[in-house]
Design a protein around this motif. Sequence first.
Motif, PDB file in Angstrom:
ATOM      1  N   ALA A   1      87.728 -55.677  43.565  1.00 32.17           N
ATOM      2  CA  ALA A   1      87.466 -56.681  44.598  1.00 32.17           C
ATOM      3  C   ALA A   1      88.429 -56.503  45.769  1.00 32.17           C
ATOM      4  N   ARG A   2      89.633 -55.981  45.470  1.00 27.90           N
ATOM      5  CA  ARG A   2      90.618 -55.735  46.530  1.00 27.90           C
ATOM      6  C   ARG A   2      90.418 -54.381  47.203  1.00 27.90           C
ATOM      7  N   ASP A   3      89.899 -53.406  46.472  1.00 31.33           N
ATOM      8  CA  ASP A   3      89.763 -52.036  46.988  1.00 31.33           C
ATOM      9  C   ASP A   3      88.282 -51.739  47.225  1.00 31.33           C
ATOM     10  N   ASP A   4      87.784 -52.154  48.385  1.00 36.63           N
ATOM     11  CA  ASP A   4      86.354 -52.012  48.637  1.00 36.63           C
ATOM     12  C   ASP A   4      85.949 -50.557  48.845  1.00 36.63           C
ATOM     13  N   ALA A   5      86.854 -49.742  49.363  1.00 39.04           N
ATOM     14  CA  ALA A   5      86.525 -48.323  49.551  1.00 39.04           C
ATOM     15  C   ALA A   5      86.260 -47.655  48.204  1.00 39.04           C
ATOM     16  N   LEU A   6      87.071 -47.977  47.206  1.00 37.87           N
ATOM     17  CA  LEU A   6      86.862 -47.421  45.871  1.00 37.87           C
ATOM     18  C   LEU A   6      85.574 -47.956  45.269  1.00 37.87           C
TER      19      LEU A   6
ATOM     20  N   LEU B   1      88.434 -56.160  31.560  1.00 43.20           N
ATOM     21  CA  LEU B   1      87.390 -56.433  32.543  1.00 43.20           C
ATOM     22  C   LEU B   1      87.939 -57.252  33.703  1.00 43.20           C
ATOM     23  N   ILE B   2      88.703 -58.291  33.413  1.00 41.10           N
ATOM     24  CA  ILE B   2      89.271 -59.133  34.473  1.00 41.10           C
ATOM     25  C   ILE B   2      90.160 -58.303  35.391  1.00 41.10           C
ATOM     26  N   GLU B   3      90.980 -57.449  34.798  1.00 35.69           N
ATOM     27  CA  GLU B   3      91.884 -56.610  35.589  1.00 35.69           C
ATOM     28  C   GLU B   3      91.106 -55.669  36.508  1.00 35.69           C
TER      29      GLU B   3
ATOM     30  N   PHE C   1      84.690 -51.258  30.189  1.00 29.27           N
ATOM     31  CA  PHE C   1      85.735 -52.134  29.659  1.00 29.27           C
ATOM     32  C   PHE C   1      85.543 -52.298  28.160  1.00 29.27           C
ATOM     33  N   SER C   2      86.649 -52.637  27.495  1.00 30.52           N
ATOM     34  CA  SER C   2      86.620 -52.848  26.047  1.00 30.52           C
ATOM     35  C   SER C   2      86.789 -54.302  25.663  1.00 30.52           C
TER      36      SER C   2
END
Length: 401
Positions: free
Chosen positions: A348-353, A340-342, A334-335
């Motif tokens: 947090a939503r995409d646990d597989a990733l 970072l928040i995004e 992140f810059s």
Amino acid sequence: MRWARPGGCCGTRSSAAPVIGASARRRRGMPALRSWLWRRSGNGCGPNTWCHEEGSPAMIRVLHVGDLGLKQYGALPNTFERKIFYGLLRNEYCAWEFSDKDVAKFEAPLGISRLGIRAVNRRLMQTVDNFRPDLVLFSNSRKIPNETIERIRERFSDVRIGCYTCDPLFSEDNRAHQEQRVKVADALFVTMAGPLLESLAGRRARIHYIPNPCDPSVECLDNFAREDLPIDLLFCGTGSGAEARTRFIASLKEALGDVRFEVHGILGQPRIRGREYFEVLGRTRMALNLNKQEAPLYSSDRISQLMGNGILCFIHRDSGLERFFPDGERACFFSDREELIERVRALARDDALRRRIACQGTAWYREHFSARRVARFMVEATLGLPFSEPYAWPTEAFSSA
């Protein structure tokens, strides 16, 4: 005398003739260490042995001097120094440890460390005399002045001296200490690159970059394989409320109210160590690898404790660590605060990733930044040996030559 293994390494008795140790060779007037030849093949000599020109092997003897935390009684089992020592052992070097801070405390009247300075230097000289190392490898070791290192050289002309630090060179105190060490060391190793590292060149020591090592006896979690972890995001560190990093973490915590975000060591939360720290890591999906100040290829040793345990890391782009960990493949970069928040919310939503990136990052880190590899590089660079493999980090040396 030590006995040669069938493969040529020393330490295990076999039917082969006994091999005369390095100190015995010196006593018998054989060539000094600098005249020995490194042979990676033939004559039965492996990567952990020196080979005399006639082909007889002798295991490299390394005395490791640093704070091994005995007086912490298990509270700090994951220190940089301890992992370097484990790496020496994994390479099958004949290694011995000398914990300068502990010896100073144990030898001092009433256990007051500052009263044990003379004693710890005397005991170090005694240890060198007894162990007769080929290489003495110092961590920061503030209780050991340059004068003691010079006495080691005067007494044992064949010995090589290596020094290392995992503290940043933008710390004025650490930079001043390393500026003194380069006057007496053969090689200095720093977990930071860039102009500040290069500025140390021009004196005796060759200057090298090293990464933060991990070791399977310390970093043994596979969090990338788990779906039941209750902590979405973790930060462990220290600092005052006035520091920029502390303010940044506070603003993140306020913005990420929808994420299970734990903080330890700042914002009024106590520092955690030992088993408690390990258990917190064991419950964590992702973590911030945020330094007090970003610098080229620098990170505190936090990064090895996170990536080595299967935890997805968020790293600032100003560190330059994308060189090792491509964004979105082995770590996430992140810059600024908004990016970072995004990215935290998305993962947090995409646990597989999250699991895929963490798995790839951990596998690469354990393979390429292992304590075994880092320790071997330090030994080879200090002794002036050809590198036994193409290491994954920059290996060029900065020197006066």
